[in-house]
Design a protein around this motif. Structure first.
Motif, PDB file in Angstrom:
ATOM      1  N   UNK A 134       0.838  -0.522  -0.088  1.00 48.75           N
ATOM      2  CA  UNK A 134      -0.193  -0.372  -0.218  1.00 48.75           C
ATOM      3  C   UNK A 134       1.139   1.243   0.160  1.00 48.75           C
ATOM      4  N   UNK A 135       0.041   2.472  -0.499  1.00 46.91           N
ATOM      5  CA  UNK A 135       1.235   3.488  -0.366  1.00 46.91           C
ATOM      6  C   UNK A 135       2.185   3.909   0.993  1.00 46.91           C
ATOM      7  N   UNK A 136       1.209   3.882   1.883  1.00 44.63           N
ATOM      8  CA  UNK A 136       2.790   4.329   3.434  1.00 44.63           C
ATOM      9  C   UNK A 136       3.403   3.021   3.086  1.00 44.63           C
ATOM     10  N   UNK A 137       3.625   1.572   3.059  1.00 47.46           N
ATOM     11  CA  UNK A 137       4.326   0.891   2.878  1.00 47.46           C
ATOM     12  C   UNK A 137       5.479   0.587   2.245  1.00 47.46           C
ATOM     13  N   UNK A 138       5.040   1.389   0.690  1.00 52.26           N
ATOM     14  CA  UNK A 138       5.934   1.847  -0.167  1.00 52.26           C
ATOM     15  C   UNK A 138       6.792   3.139   0.117  1.00 52.26           C
ATOM     16  N   UNK A 139       5.938   4.370   0.639  1.00 53.12           N
ATOM     17  CA  UNK A 139       7.060   5.411   1.242  1.00 53.12           C
ATOM     18  C   UNK A 139       8.072   4.726   2.275  1.00 53.12           C
ATOM     19  N   UNK A 140       7.471   3.530   3.241  1.00 51.91           N
ATOM     20  CA  UNK A 140       8.183   3.325   4.171  1.00 51.91           C
ATOM     21  C   UNK A 140       9.507   2.582   3.543  1.00 51.91           C
ATOM     22  N   UNK A 141       9.383   1.942   2.785  1.00 48.54           N
ATOM     23  CA  UNK A 141      10.100   1.023   1.907  1.00 48.54           C
ATOM     24  C   UNK A 141      11.171   1.405   1.314  1.00 48.54           C
ATOM     25  N   UNK A 142      10.983   3.010   0.240  1.00 48.65           N
ATOM     26  CA  UNK A 142      11.616   3.721  -0.188  1.00 48.65           C
ATOM     27  C   UNK A 142      12.337   4.648   0.671  1.00 48.65           C
ATOM     28  N   UNK A 143      12.213   5.047   2.099  1.00 50.42           N
ATOM     29  CA  UNK A 143      12.946   5.577   3.335  1.00 50.42           C
ATOM     30  C   UNK A 143      14.127   4.909   3.995  1.00 50.42           C
ATOM     31  N   UNK A 144      13.384   3.046   3.804  1.00 52.21           N
ATOM     32  CA  UNK A 144      14.873   2.645   4.421  1.00 52.21           C
ATOM     33  C   UNK A 144      15.985   1.768   3.476  1.00 52.21           C
ATOM     34  N   UNK A 145      14.683   1.638   1.775  1.00 53.65           N
ATOM     35  CA  UNK A 145      15.854   1.640   1.021  1.00 53.65           C
ATOM     36  C   UNK A 145      16.903   2.586   0.691  1.00 53.65           C
ATOM     37  N   UNK A 146      16.605   3.778   1.486  1.00 49.38           N
ATOM     38  CA  UNK A 146      17.568   5.173   0.594  1.00 49.38           C
ATOM     39  C   UNK A 146      18.639   5.154   1.876  1.00 49.38           C
ATOM     40  N   UNK A 147      17.801   5.338   2.635  1.00 44.04           N
ATOM     41  CA  UNK A 147      18.458   5.218   3.849  1.00 44.04           C
ATOM     42  C   UNK A 147      19.843   4.520   4.183  1.00 44.04           C
ATOM     43  N   UNK A 148      19.787   3.327   3.739  1.00 44.10           N
ATOM     44  CA  UNK A 148      20.805   2.086   3.816  1.00 44.10           C
ATOM     45  C   UNK A 148      21.491   2.368   2.675  1.00 44.10           C
ATOM     46  N   UNK A 149      21.435   3.274   1.114  1.00 42.21           N
ATOM     47  CA  UNK A 149      22.094   3.574   0.587  1.00 42.21           C
ATOM     48  C   UNK A 149      23.158   4.056   1.014  1.00 42.21           C
ATOM     49  N   UNK A 150      23.209   4.685   1.711  1.00 43.10           N
ATOM     50  CA  UNK A 150      24.345   6.098   2.093  1.00 43.10           C
ATOM     51  C   UNK A 150      25.243   5.025   3.050  1.00 43.10           C
ATOM     52  N   UNK A 151      25.250   4.446   3.921  1.00 47.85           N
ATOM     53  CA  UNK A 151      26.113   2.681   4.442  1.00 47.85           C
ATOM     54  C   UNK A 151      26.470   2.356   2.959  1.00 47.85           C
ATOM     55  N   UNK A 152      25.619   1.836   2.025  1.00 46.79           N
ATOM     56  CA  UNK A 152      26.694   1.232   0.962  1.00 46.79           C
ATOM     57  C   UNK A 152      27.311   1.919   0.181  1.00 46.79           C
ATOM     58  N   UNK A 153      26.982   3.377  -0.499  1.00 49.57           N
ATOM     59  CA  UNK A 153      28.245   4.256  -0.569  1.00 49.57           C
ATOM     60  C   UNK A 153      28.959   4.611   0.354  1.00 49.57           C
ATOM     61  N   UNK A 154      29.144   4.571   1.066  1.00 52.90           N
ATOM     62  CA  UNK A 154      30.358   4.370   2.031  1.00 52.90           C
ATOM     63  C   UNK A 154      31.498   3.315   2.486  1.00 52.90           C
TER      64      UNK A 154
END
Length: 574
Positions: A134-154
């Motif tokens: 649903x919309x809430x889970x999609x938004x939450x998943x995007x925040x989770x994925x993008x926040x963790x991508x910062x750590x991946x780049x580091x």
């Protein structure tokens, strides 16, 4: 569908046996101080060896055993929690991929293989957070994925910097690093990567947002897998940053995270969000102890916290199921009459979180507070640490009050009872380990008794802070003072503290404004002046010159005839 439920039972039994076996082997390794380093050559290309390296020591084995043990209980719990789900097989496969990614990260002494497990955790966690689609889970998943991508780049940048040392097997030479520019930069990148995965400020908003996932996933994520990956990484890389200025930075960030999450949990009404904020508070506690340099104490609390936090989420899932998917704690109350077994499990898990004497959380939290009292630390950090500990007890007793003591506030006609026997069996096993796990681990990890001599006032202060926090959490909610404060100060203090210091809004709005600014910049520069003076302008100029040249070439016969005519006329006159 029946084969899926049988698969849950078989998988949980297998994982339980493997997990307990790994814990026993880890105890054997710690007794005889054994470390096994395995290298396996995958293939050779042009004289270059591509080697897979694995590290088996007591820390990795015990941690893997705990991950598999908790995963087995959660998969067994999911058999009833996810009953009737059309895609239960997909859910079980995702959970197994999540667990195996974590285990791959645990046994990797190589930064590249760590990145594989790290990325596996990030990708599978995104799939699990958006599971309900649903919309809430999609938004939450995007925040989770993008926040963790910062750590991946580091991690990717630290891999590039480690290339100058000739190998990515940091475990081989981590004790021999001299603190030069390269090591300082690598340690900074590793610390930032760990901060993103363990949700320290300013990367905190993804942790409560990840509550959009099913409750068994939340139980797995918040106990032993995703959020603990950053803490485990810092435990492994401890010699890199322990004698640098990064220690002060990490201590400050972790204490602020601990204080912020504890304060916000006292204003929150969503059951899963409160438990998620308590995880954030405990992660800040582990990070602050790591900044002090006590890696084994942080690992000890990591294991004990995994036990009671998994139990806390499992109890929350049973309550949410019984209350028809309602997560607002204001609808709960006086549940001991209808759900006595679930309430007992929930209260025991909350008391473990508070550090109640002789439960599992007591052995690690009390030792941490004593270490803080004996360490060299400024008054601000000392006060913040003890105040955050009091806030932990406060929101735990607030939850207990809303769950057990307050009047019942749900529908008049309801069917709330302890009939979920499969979930209760998994919870009972976790209760036993939550009660006795701390003492057993303290005997295993610290075979030499730790004797601390402290002044009476410092020793009593731990008990005083906990009792004061519990009393405030009970009294302020009994007389609804927290709610009145929240209503009267909603436009200033309440809104600020109740929304994680506006960090979720910053996390959502900052990319939005960045994208808006980027769109305007592209529209005015790339599609505007750069086109006029660049590609489009050059095209217009070349097109004009080509047409002019074509016009000249088309009329060259006329020009040639006129020139010949003039030449003949000139000859005639000459």
């Amino acid at each position: 569908m029946l084969w899926c439920y049988s698969l849950c039972l078989i998988l949980s039994c297998y994982l339980l046996l493997i997990g307990l076996s790994l814990i026993i082997i880890g105890v054997y390794f710690i007794t005889y101080d054994i470390v096994i380093f395995v290298e396996y050559e995958l293939f050779m290309f042009n004289g270059s060896q591509f080697i897979m390296t694995l590290l088996f020591d007591w820390m990795s084995l015990i941690f893997m055993g705990f991950v598999l043990f908790i995963s087995s209980m959660i998969i067994y719990y999911s058999k009833e929690y996810m009953y009737g789900d059309s895609f239960l097989d997909r859910f079980i496969i995702l959970v197994l991929m999540f667990v195996f990614s974590m285990m791959f990260m645990i046994i990797s002494p190589n930064l590249i293989s760590i990145l594989v497990g790290w990325d596996g955790l990030g990708l599978v966690s995104y799939c699990l957070v958006i599971y309900y689609q649903n919309i809430k889970s999609f938004n939450s998943g995007m925040i989770t994925a993008l926040s963790n991508r910062v750590g991946d780049s580091m991690l990717l940048m630290s891999i590039a910097w480690l290339f100058s040392y000739g190998s990515w097997n940091y475990f081989m030479y981590i004790d021999f690093f001299s603190f030069n520019y390269d090591v300082g930069l690598i340690s900074l990148l590793i610390v930032i990567a760990a901060m993103t995965k363990s949700a320290q400020i300013p990367f905190s908003p993804w942790l409560p947002a990840a509550m959009a996932a099913p409750t068994p996933v939340s139980s797995l994520v918040h106990s032993s897998t995703l959020v603990t990956a950053g803490v485990y990484l810092l435990i492994r890389f401890n010699p890199l940053y322990v004698n640098s200025l990064l220690v002060t930075f990490l201590l400050f960030i972790s204490l602020i995270t601990m204080f912020m999450s504890g304060f916000c949990a006292n204003f929150e009404f969503d059951l899963k969000s409160i438990v998620a904020l308590s995880t954030l508070s405990q992660l800040g506690l582990m990070m602050s102890v790591l900044a002090f340099g006590y890696i084994y104490l942080a690992f000890f609390h990591l294991l004990t916290h995994a036990l009671f936090k998994a139990l806390l989420f499992m109890c929350s899932g049973v309550i949410i199921h019984s209350f028809k998917d309602c997560q607002d704690i204001r609808y709960l109350g006086n549940m001991f009459n209808q759900m006595p077994l679930t309430c007992i499990c929930f209260v025991i898990a909350s008391l473990c979180l508070c550090g109640m004497p002789f439960l599992s959380g007591f052995y690690s939290k009390d030792l941490m507070l004593d270490i803080y009292s004996m360490g060299y630390i400024n008054m601000f950090s000392y006060f913040l640490f003890y105040f955050s500990t009091g806030l932990t007890v406060s929101y735990s007793f607030r939850l207990i009050y809303y769950l057990v003591i307050k009047d019942f506030s749900f529908y008049s006609y309801h069917n709330i009872s302890d009939e979920s026997w499969i979930m209760l069996k998994g919870m009972f096993i976790m209760v036993i380990f939550s009660i006795f796990g701390g003492s057993m681990l303290s005997w295993l990890l610290f075979p030499t008794p730790i004797l601390l001599f402290m002044p009476l006032n410092l020793k009593i202060m731990v008990l005083f802070v906990c009792m004061l926090g519990g009393w405030l959490g009970y009294i302020l909610n009994k007389f609804d003072l927290f709610n009145l404060m929240f209503l009267y100060l909603y436009n200033s203090v309440g809104l600020f503290f109740g929304n994680m210091w506006f960090m979720p809004y910053i996390t959502i709005k900052f990319p939005y404004f960045s994208l808006l600014f980027g769109y305007d910049l592209v529209k005015s520069s790339d599609y505007g002046w750069f086109e006029y003076f660049g590609g489009q302008g050059l095209l217009i100029l070349l097109k004009f010159m080509s047409l002019y040249n074509q016009k000249i070439q088309n009329s060259v016969f006329n020009i040639f005839f006129i020139i010949i005519s003039f030449w003949f006329i000139l000859l005639m006159f000459m």
